[in-house]
Design an enzyme around this catalytic site. Structure first.
Site, PDB file in Angstrom:
ATOM      1  N   ASP A   1      42.488  -4.863 -44.720  1.00 40.28           N
ATOM      2  CA  ASP A   1      41.713  -3.798 -43.920  1.00 40.28           C
ATOM      3  C   ASP A   1      40.395  -3.253 -44.564  1.00 40.28           C
ATOM      4  O   ASP A   1      40.273  -3.570 -45.926  1.00 40.28           O
ATOM      5  CB  ASP A   1      42.705  -2.408 -43.739  1.00 40.28           C
ATOM      6  CG  ASP A   1      42.807  -1.706 -45.040  1.00 40.28           C
ATOM      7  OD1 ASP A   1      43.197  -2.262 -46.133  1.00 40.28           O
ATOM      8  OD2 ASP A   1      42.681  -0.438 -44.943  1.00 40.28           O
TER       9      ASP A   1
ATOM     10  N   GLU B   1      45.103  -0.344 -47.136  1.00 46.26           N
ATOM     11  CA  GLU B   1      44.857   0.295 -48.515  1.00 46.26           C
ATOM     12  C   GLU B   1      43.756   1.180 -48.376  1.00 46.26           C
ATOM     13  O   GLU B   1      43.721   2.301 -49.266  1.00 46.26           O
ATOM     14  CB  GLU B   1      44.311  -0.831 -49.308  1.00 46.26           C
ATOM     15  CG  GLU B   1      44.099  -0.624 -50.624  1.00 46.26           C
ATOM     16  CD  GLU B   1      42.850  -0.045 -51.154  1.00 46.26           C
ATOM     17  OE1 GLU B   1      42.698   0.362 -52.491  1.00 46.26           O
ATOM     18  OE2 GLU B   1      41.916  -0.146 -50.126  1.00 46.26           O
TER      19      GLU B   1
END
Length: 405
Positions: A77, A170
């Site tokens: 991400d 994350e």
């Protein structure tokens, strides 16, 4: 593909995470990159490459029997702080000075603002067009891991067994929440999720989030005297009681901070969202305590329930888990030096999946990837630094072939 080709392909995927979403991954678009990585890994010969129901990608590469099993981890991400859609990267041969990212919008990567650019004179920078982030955090880590593994597979050289994992979410602090630690099966691991070339990180912030909800009382302004309580002003009063010098723009190194990340509201209700950070656990607890003290004071002043405070710990400093097994750091330092880097240990002014995984029992310091200015339009990464990181990862795996777990 080489590391640059991989990276340029990966940044074409919009993978921003979303803190407001309860799902895992928080955005379905992260799965698109995950599936592409699975297919790429399988084509490389990683037969067990797969994506689980939560959007985590795993794979393994056999190695020298008896050698430690080493994990390599990166996240898919990108930060919600800046758009990651329709990224338009380009490669610039950097000869010094400023780099015009977008002439129409007058977006300029200025050396005066980012003096670290001087380290990249003579290198090839991958930059944005000044309208989005780049995505080096952490697609550079993914590209470097897979390039290093592909080169090892084709070289025929001995290397340690490898476990690969690419995590979702994350950037919103959830990357390790549903990590299959037992199934991963590594003796120790590294996140490839750092920045400047040569940095190795095994100290990070203790981290918490705080949500402040202020409740007011709306009365027509014509008859509001001694009756109206404006929740927005109550929120402003709360914020004004936090130390100005403990904001991130005034801190560095081991200095902690509290940061207002979001605010919204009206006369009846107003919300403030904060992150709280400090390397020192005692100071961390003091910062959280200050939030509680302010809320208690304002409730005494304005009435019980005027301020609702929710503080939630996110992760802790991994240093206490790494110190008993510093050989993990020393092996990384040796690989960095062999790859032509000057290793330097620096405290992370943030956190990684590795921090939470270390507390779950998997020692997991963080390694550089070469990127700079993460989470914004001025993000960039030198091609040559990515190539150096690939060499570092290769040496790390090759040299561990003769080591003991």
């Amino acid at each position: 593909m080489n590391v640059t080709q991989r990276f340029l392909h990966y940044v074409s995927f919009d993978t921003q995470s979303d803190e407001s979403s309860p799902s895992c991954p928080s955005t379905p678009k992260q799965r698109l990159l995950g599936q592409a990585l699975v297919e790429e890994m399988q084509a490389m010969g990683i037969a067990d490459a797969r994506m689980d129901d939560n959007g985590y990608v795993y794979g393994s590469v056999p190695g020298t029997p008896g050698a430690p099993v080493i994990g390599l981890i990166a996240h898919m991400d990108t930060s919600p702080d800046c758009s990651g859609a329709s990224v338009r990267p380009r490669v610039v041969e950097y000869q010094g000075g400023d780099v015009v990212l977008n002439e129409e919008r007058q977006n300029v990567l200025r050396q005066a603002d980012f003096p670290q650019l001087r380290r990249s004179v003579g290198k090839h920078l991958i930059v944005t067009d000044g309208t989005t982030l780049l995505g080096a955090d952490d697609k550079a880590g993914i590209a470097e891991i897979l390039t290093a593994v592909e080169e090892l597979l084709s070289s025929g050289k001995s290397h340690a067994p490898v476990r690969i994992a690419f995590t979702p979410d994350e950037e919103i602090g959830r990357g390790a929440d549903r990590f299959d630690l037992a199934g991963f099966g590594a003796d120790y691991a590294y996140t490839a999720d750092g920045g400047t070339l040569g940095e190795i990180e095994y100290e990070n912030f203790n981290a918490a989030s705080a949500k402040v909800v202020c409740h007011g009382r709306s009365i027509h302004p014509g008859s509001a005297k001694n009756k109206l309580i404006n929740a927005q002003l109550l929120a402003m009063e709360f914020h004004a009681m936090l130390p100005v010098n403990e904001r991130p723009e005034y801190t560095e190194g081991y200095e902690g901070f509290s940061m207002l990340t979001q605010m919204h509201g009206d006369v009846e209700t107003a919300e403030l969202h904060y992150i709280i950070r400090d390397h020192d656990r005692e100071k961390f607890e003091q910062k959280k305590g200050r939030f509680s003290e302010i809320a208690a004071y304002l409730n005494r002043r304005w009435g019980d329930g005027a301020v609702e405070l929710t503080v939630k710990d996110s992760y802790y400093n991994m240093k206490e888990k790494i110190l008993p097994c510093m050989y993990v750091v020393e092996r990384a330092r040796a690989a960095m030096a062999k790859a032509g880097m000057e290793p330097v240990a620096v405290p992370i002014r943030g956190g990684t999946d590795g921090a939470m995984l270390s507390f779950k029992g998997l020692p997991c310091p963080n390694l550089c990837t070469g990127g700079e200015n993460y989470h914004g339009r001025f993000e960039y990464i030198p091609v040559e630094d990515m190539e150096a990181c690939v060499r570092m990862l290769r040496y790390l795996l090759e040299d561990a072939a003769g080591a003991r777990p």
